[in-house]
Write a protein that holds these residues in place. Structure first.
Motif, PDB file in Angstrom:
ATOM      1  N   ARG A   5     -30.840  44.584 -21.242  1.00 25.90           N
ATOM      2  CA  ARG A   5     -31.564  44.612 -19.975  1.00 25.90           C
ATOM      3  C   ARG A   5     -33.046  44.636 -20.294  1.00 25.90           C
ATOM      4  O   ARG A   5     -33.532  45.561 -20.943  1.00 25.90           O
ATOM      5  CB  ARG A   5     -31.164  45.845 -19.164  1.00 25.90           C
ATOM      6  CG  ARG A   5     -31.702  45.873 -17.738  1.00 25.90           C
ATOM      7  CD  ARG A   5     -31.048  47.023 -16.989  1.00 25.90           C
ATOM      8  NE  ARG A   5     -31.409  47.043 -15.583  1.00 25.90           N
ATOM      9  CZ  ARG A   5     -32.325  47.823 -15.044  1.00 25.90           C
ATOM     10  NH1 ARG A   5     -33.006  48.637 -15.830  1.00 25.90           N
ATOM     11  NH2 ARG A   5     -32.581  47.806 -13.761  1.00 25.90           N
ATOM     12  N   LEU A  61     -31.626  28.266 -14.924  1.00 27.55           N
ATOM     13  CA  LEU A  61     -32.907  28.956 -14.812  1.00 27.55           C
ATOM     14  C   LEU A  61     -34.030  28.218 -15.529  1.00 27.55           C
ATOM     15  O   LEU A  61     -35.145  28.720 -15.609  1.00 27.55           O
ATOM     16  CB  LEU A  61     -32.782  30.371 -15.382  1.00 27.55           C
ATOM     17  CG  LEU A  61     -31.876  31.331 -14.606  1.00 27.55           C
ATOM     18  CD1 LEU A  61     -31.680  32.620 -15.392  1.00 27.55           C
ATOM     19  CD2 LEU A  61     -32.459  31.626 -13.240  1.00 27.55           C
ATOM     20  N   LEU A  87     -35.601  34.222 -20.553  1.00 30.18           N
ATOM     21  CA  LEU A  87     -34.910  34.323 -19.272  1.00 30.18           C
ATOM     22  C   LEU A  87     -33.875  33.227 -19.084  1.00 30.18           C
ATOM     23  O   LEU A  87     -32.999  33.337 -18.217  1.00 30.18           O
ATOM     24  CB  LEU A  87     -35.926  34.264 -18.125  1.00 30.18           C
ATOM     25  CG  LEU A  87     -36.962  35.395 -18.055  1.00 30.18           C
ATOM     26  CD1 LEU A  87     -37.925  35.147 -16.910  1.00 30.18           C
ATOM     27  CD2 LEU A  87     -36.283  36.746 -17.906  1.00 30.18           C
ATOM     28  N   ALA A  90     -30.324  34.459 -19.341  1.00 27.74           N
ATOM     29  CA  ALA A  90     -29.992  35.669 -18.587  1.00 27.74           C
ATOM     30  C   ALA A  90     -28.815  35.415 -17.650  1.00 27.74           C
ATOM     31  O   ALA A  90     -28.646  34.318 -17.103  1.00 27.74           O
ATOM     32  CB  ALA A  90     -31.201  36.139 -17.782  1.00 27.74           C
ATOM     33  N   TYR A  92     -28.451  37.235 -14.871  1.00 26.19           N
ATOM     34  CA  TYR A  92     -29.116  37.274 -13.572  1.00 26.19           C
ATOM     35  C   TYR A  92     -30.520  37.830 -13.757  1.00 26.19           C
ATOM     36  O   TYR A  92     -30.827  38.477 -14.763  1.00 26.19           O
ATOM     37  CB  TYR A  92     -28.334  38.093 -12.537  1.00 26.19           C
ATOM     38  CG  TYR A  92     -28.182  39.564 -12.843  1.00 26.19           C
ATOM     39  CD1 TYR A  92     -29.232  40.466 -12.623  1.00 26.19           C
ATOM     40  CD2 TYR A  92     -26.986  40.074 -13.320  1.00 26.19           C
ATOM     41  CE1 TYR A  92     -29.098  41.808 -12.890  1.00 26.19           C
ATOM     42  CE2 TYR A  92     -26.836  41.425 -13.587  1.00 26.19           C
ATOM     43  CZ  TYR A  92     -27.885  42.284 -13.364  1.00 26.19           C
ATOM     44  OH  TYR A  92     -27.753  43.628 -13.627  1.00 26.19           O
ATOM     45  N   ILE A  93     -31.385  37.554 -12.769  1.00 29.13           N
ATOM     46  CA  ILE A  93     -32.765  38.040 -12.771  1.00 29.13           C
ATOM     47  C   ILE A  93     -33.049  38.676 -11.419  1.00 29.13           C
ATOM     48  O   ILE A  93     -32.758  38.081 -10.376  1.00 29.13           O
ATOM     49  CB  ILE A  93     -33.778  36.896 -13.023  1.00 29.13           C
ATOM     50  CG1 ILE A  93     -33.533  36.252 -14.390  1.00 29.13           C
ATOM     51  CG2 ILE A  93     -35.199  37.422 -12.950  1.00 29.13           C
ATOM     52  CD1 ILE A  93     -34.417  35.043 -14.629  1.00 29.13           C
ATOM     53  N   THR A 107     -36.639  41.810 -13.840  1.00 24.96           N
ATOM     54  CA  THR A 107     -35.610  42.481 -14.622  1.00 24.96           C
ATOM     55  C   THR A 107     -34.491  41.489 -14.919  1.00 24.96           C
ATOM     56  O   THR A 107     -33.896  40.928 -13.993  1.00 24.96           O
ATOM     57  CB  THR A 107     -35.037  43.686 -13.867  1.00 24.96           C
ATOM     58  OG1 THR A 107     -36.107  44.561 -13.494  1.00 24.96           O
ATOM     59  CG2 THR A 107     -34.042  44.441 -14.725  1.00 24.96           C
ATOM     60  N   SER A 108     -34.225  41.251 -16.193  1.00 28.93           N
ATOM     61  CA  SER A 108     -33.177  40.303 -16.582  1.00 28.93           C
ATOM     62  C   SER A 108     -32.039  41.038 -17.276  1.00 28.93           C
ATOM     63  O   SER A 108     -32.258  42.030 -17.989  1.00 28.93           O
ATOM     64  CB  SER A 108     -33.742  39.224 -17.513  1.00 28.93           C
ATOM     65  OG  SER A 108     -34.219  39.787 -18.717  1.00 28.93           O
ATOM     66  N   HIS A 110     -28.668  40.405 -19.781  1.00 24.65           N
ATOM     67  CA  HIS A 110     -28.026  39.473 -20.719  1.00 24.65           C
ATOM     68  C   HIS A 110     -26.723  40.089 -21.202  1.00 24.65           C
ATOM     69  O   HIS A 110     -26.731  41.197 -21.770  1.00 24.65           O
ATOM     70  CB  HIS A 110     -28.944  39.203 -21.916  1.00 24.65           C
ATOM     71  CG  HIS A 110     -30.305  38.714 -21.536  1.00 24.65           C
ATOM     72  ND1 HIS A 110     -30.703  37.412 -21.664  1.00 24.65           N
ATOM     73  CD2 HIS A 110     -31.378  39.376 -21.009  1.00 24.65           C
ATOM     74  CE1 HIS A 110     -31.948  37.282 -21.256  1.00 24.65           C
ATOM     75  NE2 HIS A 110     -32.379  38.460 -20.845  1.00 24.65           N
TER      76      HIS A 110
END
Length: 423
Positions: A5, A61, A87, A90, A92-93, A107-108, A110
């Motif tokens: 994170r 992304l 990113l 990732a 989600y972001i 905030t990403s 992984h």
């Protein structure tokens, strides 16, 4: 395998060059504002939650990362550009803006390392007055069902000589469904989809609530090309036949007659109460432990396309148990909590969510169903246009001919009456 994170904070100077990607889709901020939908809910108890919602599907992304590298502080800080590159992988972001500090926080999350060598990253302080803290934690079994527990090592760069062992736990708002309660689901559209597609949620086994007071729900995001008929879903008998209980909330584009090209909003959201025990008797007779829910949808009129079919991307819904927390439970102390997911305002602030794990069969794990729907063939549209114009012209000529005949008859009647008076 592990998860990661990462948090990237942008200061006021960088925020001036940041423009939301949603504005690229619309010609003006006014058109974007009209596309937003209002999230229903009790905002007197959820003051920090946003009141409007926007959804736009993105296949990757990479466009966002390229935009970020070119437009957001491209010359002021190369570290931002390097961080943005990460990113792309990732899961989600989350993008949040703190109005008080005027900071934009990315905030990403992984769920796997970018390469086969695992996590390999160099972290350093940006300047002497900055405090940079690094933690490596593993999830542990919590003592309480509503808590999350972590153990690992924590160190402050430039202050600690070696990592310090750390363990902590806290109540959490979001949890996975316990495996013993049936924890996975599949979202599909039975073929042929036609003009009235059905979203089917399939569960491999009967589901049971984590506690007696819990309710089973699904939160659905629909593009503007699809809609739900709220009047159809108001019949108790019809709902029971689909293993549904009631519509809890519906917002967005709900016009039943409007074609897709005249809708202004991006789509609609729907929160449904499911009835997991409605068909227990039928399953016991067939010895079938599987269980599914059918949600009827309807297709708007779409523009013509080559071949007579058009493709629609429909994101998977969220399926969860919503349970009231025990009295005195403080749910705002979780540093890893995700908020502003769209449906929190539809429940009390002290609600705990237990989420079912989606299990896609194909598509590389992408939680989007792509369905083919019938539309007018663009090759035949010219004949329809010509025929429509011809019918309108014929209709206009017929009306004019009737009016002309009526006028002539009126005129002849007046002439006859004048001749009788002369005689």
């Amino acid at each position: 395998m592990g998860v990661r994170r990462a948090i990237l904070v942008l200061g006021p100077l960088c925020i001036q060059s940041f423009t939301w990607l949603a504005y690229i889709t619309y010609s003006s901020t006014e058109s974007l504002a009209k596309a937003l939908i209002k999230i229903p809910g009790n905002y007197s108890r959820h003051r920090s939650l946003p009141k409007f919602h926007y959804y736009g599907i993105s296949r990757s992304l990479s466009d966002f990362v390229s935009y970020f590298q070119e437009k957001v502080c491209p010359k002021r800080n190369l570290d931002y550009s390097k961080a943005a590159k990460g990113l792309e992988k990732a899961a989600y972001i989350d993008i949040d803006y703190d109005a008080k500090s005027q900071e934009l926080i990315l905030t990403s999350f992984h769920h796997e390392p970018p390469g086969s060598q695992g996590w390999n990253e160099q972290i350093k302080r940006r300047h002497n007055s900055a405090r940079t803290e690094v933690g490596i934690f593993a999830s542990q079994e919590a003592t309480e069902p509503e808590e999350l527990s972590f153990g690992g090592f924590l160190t402050v760069i430039g202050e600690d000589e070696k990592p310090k062992p750390t363990q902590f736990s806290f109540p959490s708002r979001h949890h996975p469904v316990p495996r013993a309660s049936g924890s996975t689901f599949l979202a599909t559209f039975p073929r042929p989809t036609g003009l009235h597609p059905t979203l089917r949620l399939s569960f491999p086994s009967a589901v049971s609530p984590p506690a007696q007071a819990c309710g089973l729900h699904t939160y659905i995001t629909l593009p503007s090309s699809l809609f739900v008929d709220k009047y159809q879903l108001s019949s108790p008998n019809f709902l029971a036949s689909k293993n549904l209980r009631a519509i809890r909330a519906l917002s967005g584009e709900t016009d039943l007659e409007a074609p897709d090209w005249v809708t202004r909003k991006w789509g609609s959201t729907l929160l449904l109460d499911l009835a997991p025990h409605a068909s227990d008797e039928a399953r016991s007779k067939t010895r079938d432990t599987r269980w599914h829910v059918d949600i009827p949808l309807h297709l708007r009129y779409l523009p013509p396309a080559a071949g007579g079919t058009s493709s629609i991307d429909v994101p998977w819904p969220v399926v969860f148990w919503a349970c009231p927390a025990e009295e005195g439970t403080e749910l705002n102390g979780n540093p890893f909590d995700r908020v502003n997911l769209g449906y929190e305002a539809l429940f009390d602030p002290d609600t705990i969510f237990y989420h079912f794990q989606p299990q896609p069969k194909e598509g590389g794990g992408r939680l989007v169903n792509q369905i083919q729907v019938p539309v007018m063939k663009i090759e035949e549209s010219r004949w329809v246009e010509s025929g429509t114009v011809g019918v309108i012209l014929l209709g206009a000529l017929w009306v004019m001919w009737k009016l002309l005949r009526l006028t002539l008859r009126d005129w002849q009647s007046k002439e006859t009456l004048q001749e009788k008076k002369i005689l």
